[in-house]
Design a protein around this motif. Structure first.
Motif, short mmCIF file in Angstrom:
data_model
loop_
_atom_site.label_atom_id
_atom_site.label_comp_id
_atom_site.label_asym_id
_atom_site.label_seq_id
_atom_site.Cartn_x
_atom_site.Cartn_y
_atom_site.Cartn_z
N VAL A 446 0.85 -1.20 0.00
CA VAL A 446 0.00 0.00 0.00
C VAL A 446 0.88 1.25 0.00
O VAL A 446 0.65 2.19 -0.76
CB VAL A 446 -0.94 0.01 1.22
N ALA A 449 2.33 1.71 -3.36
CA ALA A 449 1.31 2.15 -4.33
C ALA A 449 1.08 3.66 -4.21
O ALA A 449 0.93 4.36 -5.22
CB ALA A 449 0.00 1.39 -4.10
N ILE A 450 1.07 4.15 -2.97
CA ILE A 450 0.90 5.59 -2.75
C ILE A 450 2.08 6.36 -3.33
O ILE A 450 1.93 7.37 -4.01
CB ILE A 450 0.74 5.88 -1.24
N LYS A 451 3.27 5.85 -3.02
CA LYS A 451 4.49 6.50 -3.55
C LYS A 451 4.44 6.58 -5.08
O LYS A 451 4.68 7.65 -5.66
CB LYS A 451 5.71 5.67 -3.09
N TYR B 199 4.94 5.16 5.99
CA TYR B 199 3.77 6.03 5.89
C TYR B 199 2.75 5.68 6.97
O TYR B 199 2.57 4.52 7.32
CB TYR B 199 3.10 5.88 4.51
N ILE B 450 -4.21 8.59 -4.65
CA ILE B 450 -4.10 7.53 -3.64
C ILE B 450 -5.25 6.53 -3.83
O ILE B 450 -5.05 5.31 -3.81
CB ILE B 450 -4.13 8.14 -2.23
N ALA B 453 -4.63 4.33 -6.73
CA ALA B 453 -3.52 3.39 -6.53
C ALA B 453 -3.96 2.20 -5.68
O ALA B 453 -3.55 1.06 -5.92
CB ALA B 453 -2.36 4.11 -5.85
N VAL B 454 -4.80 2.47 -4.67
CA VAL B 454 -5.18 1.40 -3.72
C VAL B 454 -6.41 0.65 -4.23
O VAL B 454 -6.57 -0.53 -3.97
CB VAL B 454 -5.44 2.02 -2.32
#
Lengths: 475, 475
Positions: A446, A449-451, B199, B450, B453-454
């Motif tokens: 996760v 994925a954010i990065k 994160y 975000i 991506a998720v």
């Protein structure tokens, strides 16, 4: 996924082009001098220096945006630099690139006493902010060892001795000004003290270690300077007694601001360096903050409970001078430890576990240190379950280095097994990436994925926190 | 970007297939009965019901994972449902799909008094948790109006009257168990009270309103039940006086746990409904928590400052019964307001501004209400700068509805102009998406990145928080 640019590899010409373009605007404020590059390639840790290709000193957030936009256009890594006081190689230019030194963004933008907030540029340090607050009756409590910049403290989710009462950077940042990896500027939140408006970008950026963009200003919560402060030094025969007391005291009063644990070896180091004569036993440095009535009422209860828990000594310090002596000794622990073994390097570890598992974690750490034949006093923010070993070792001795690495791996694995974390406040950098995988498992995917979503070209502080190649995108 | 599945459109057959597959496992625990679907399509707000295609009642997190994985395979929307007490249409199945009712995930998993934490399944409500904590000397302080589930409270970043002293869900969640949009399960953090490990996924999920996955368990911080509690009711001639007093009191003592403001109309409603006889003036309901010494020492200072600020009346309530009467009246405000205009609907607004701008915000709101010919008592968590108008209107009157919409738009715009937010604690749902754009501007693009991506297929509570089509990905 895009592969990161690596100036050591095929994209060196792009780095040169970006530098040439930035030089036109920044002139003397951009340097490729070896000494400056070297100084910006490492923090206070044992990690080696990875110098950037250039260091640039912007004056404003707009200039930061200009630099990042240029690096985005040329696909060149960007590494933000505050005071260089991180502990896990956070500022290393692992893939080369441009280091942005934020020290000239040093303006106090607003202080709002009614809202108990201040907005400062990222380069302002915590001591500077507190100096500016002197006449307001307010202060900013987060106090890592170094006089770090607020931008760096936000980016690494820093904390310190006051976290028990006042929280960490996670709890004290209201809003951030951020330059995104494409050069765009955003504000992560309004200045309201609470909000339910969409994803909590503030908390996402706090602790993101420069991998999602560059913090250019920070709005923080301030707190009233407590009316009354009493410091306590309490010695116990055993670690169990000391921690057992903490568990009781925490529920007894809300005036506990600091509870710092020093093990016997740490007390020895402090006695010697700071000319104290504390009993060489597990010792707590405690500080109570509150109204005079609250603190004075709590004190006898605390003393009774300390003795009931087995305290052999319980000394209070009320005057600013007496308190100052105690906390100066605590703040000088790093130097006290280095003096234990002149010439040695020091490596600070950073486990944090649920307080109920703290005794087990510390005793096992001490057994490890003994087994591995190492020297490592222990201190800790014990109210939060966070403790540091300060490992003193000879970096030129490969065998000892190996044993230090074994120790840090064992500490991380144990903290995780005890439902804790390998890092309570120092962060991941590139030093603890393996520990992060062990701790977070599939959740790393996760984070990655954010990065990727926010920084698709992986230009922002690449090679830190996680290895993108090991975390496939969701589909 | 993937376009969301819409069962009202071409993908109805996929929804039917997903339901058929889930029915094999869940049997009676999956229903397509109209009454149940209808009940799950709306919350307590004025937003219309958008019923899901089916409602399923899992017993375990593994079953939640199974449902989500199935919906992922069939590209079918998933809407999590706690107690249905949100305020901005959070549970509306705007694009159809499967509603997951989490009420059967109702186990208290662990209570750790030494760590002052509890881990509960998502369906456990706050009152149930506090009942379970009865013998520990600890309590869970976050108290939105409803007896909401902990999973729902985490997902909407809920708060309430205690936020001033104890914080919101953002401050009180230690770790979450989450089912990702592909059915994978992760834990957002360890159980350590602080962490710098990557994160801050915990804070990202807190307030994400079911758009990033489904919360299945929640680990929260607990707090010692205060030794001594005193409630106060203080009346002022003007709003400026009441808020001016709050600014002073906040810096005077750390014992302030609650400060609730009621405007004149709100006092009238409370007097009538709860049989009180408060002066019909701006009134503060205050509560002090702390040691007996701290609270008793603070009280005379607070009374002196209240009178100095202009308080015409200052009454304390010490016994549990007397305090109970006051707070019951506060909790019954919703019903008191409905009784002001029998048959009307009530719409709660939710502005939150820096406290220094609060007077300006509330006075302007009152002028708006007057100008628009509406009826709307005001109450607020004034220590946080958060206030609610409770707009009483006839939903069948299109003209009045129009004026209500004008009011909510003005309130949101003004909160944002005053550096605040359009929602302090209710969230965005689909009711405040335009306000979020106005507030966050380009930062919405980060939120949307975000989300994509998720949840690349946009199956998790689609159509909430932001409009993905208006926020292009970064490149």
């Amino acid at each position: 996924m895009t592969t990161a640019v690596n100036h050591y590899g095929r994209h060196g010409d792009l780095v040169d082009a970006a530098i040439a373009k930035l030089k036109l605007h920044f002139g003397e404020r951009l340097t490729t001098a070896t000494a400056v590059r070297d100084q910006h390639g490492h923090d206070v840790s044992w990690h080696p220096s990875y110098p950037p290709d250039a260091v640039v000193f912007p004056d404003t957030a707009d200039e930061v945006s200009r630099i990042v936009a240029t690096c985005h256009a040329f696909d060149v890594p960007v590494i933000p630099f505050g005071t260089g006081t991180s502990c896990e190689g956070h500022v290393a230019a692992l893939m080369g690139g441009i280091c942005i030194d934020l020290s000239r963004l040093d303006r106090i933008l607003t202080i709002q006493p009614d809202d108990m907030t201040a907005t400062v540029e990222a380069g302002v340090t915590r001591k500077r902010l507190n100096a500016e607050l002197r006449d307001t009756g307010l202060f900013f409590p987060v106090d890592p060892g170094a006089d770090a910049s607020l931008g760096g403290m936000a980016s690494t989710r820093a904390s310190g001795t006051n976290a028990m009462r006042y929280g960490t950077m996670k709890d004290n940042v209201v809003s951030l000004g951020v330059v995104l990896p494409n050069g765009d500027r955003i504000r992560t939140a309004s200045h309201a003290r609470k909000s339910a408006a969409g994803y909590d970008l503030t908390r996402l950026w706090v602790g993101s270690e420069g991998t999602l963009g560059i913090v250019t200003d920070v709005t923080v919560k301030l707190h009233p300077i407590p009316d009354h402060v009493v410091a306590i030094s309490a010695s116990f025969s055993t670690l169990e007694q000391a921690v057992g007391f903490v568990l009781v005291a925490t529920k007894l009063t809300d005036s506990l601001a600091r509870i710092e644990l020093l093990d016997e070896l740490q007390v020895e180091a402090v006695n010697s360096y700071s000319k104290l004569s504390l009993p060489v036993e597990p010792t707590l440095f405690i500080e109570l903050h509150g109204s005079r009535a609250a603190v004075e009422a709590a004190l006898p209860f605390i003393e009774t409970e300390a003795h009931a828990a087995g305290a052999s000594r319980f000394d209070t310090a009320v005057s600013a001078e007496a308190r100052g002596r105690l906390w100066q000794a605590r703040h000088d622990i790093w130097w006290a430890n280095l003096a234990l073994r002149p010439g040695a390097s020091a490596l600070p570890t950073d486990s944090c576990v649920p307080v109920s598992r703290l005794v087990e974690a510390i005793l096992a750490a001490k057994a490890d240190v003994r087994d591995l034949g190492l020297l490592a006093p222990i201190c800790g923010h014990v109210g939060d379950g966070n403790f540091h070993l300060c490992v003193l070792f000879d970096p030129a001795d490969p065998d000892e280095r190996q044993r230090v690495e074994t120790l840090t791996k064992r500490l991380a694995a144990r903290a995780i097994a005890l439902q804790g974390t390998s890092t309570g406040e120092h962060g991941i950098g590139h030093g603890k990436m393996a520990a992060l995988v062990a701790e977070h498992g599939p959740a790393i995917r996760v984070m990655a994925a954010i990065k990727r979503a926010v920084d698709p070209h992986n230009i922002m502080n690449p090679g830190k926190i996680f290895n993108l190649a090991e975390a496939p995108p969701f589909n």
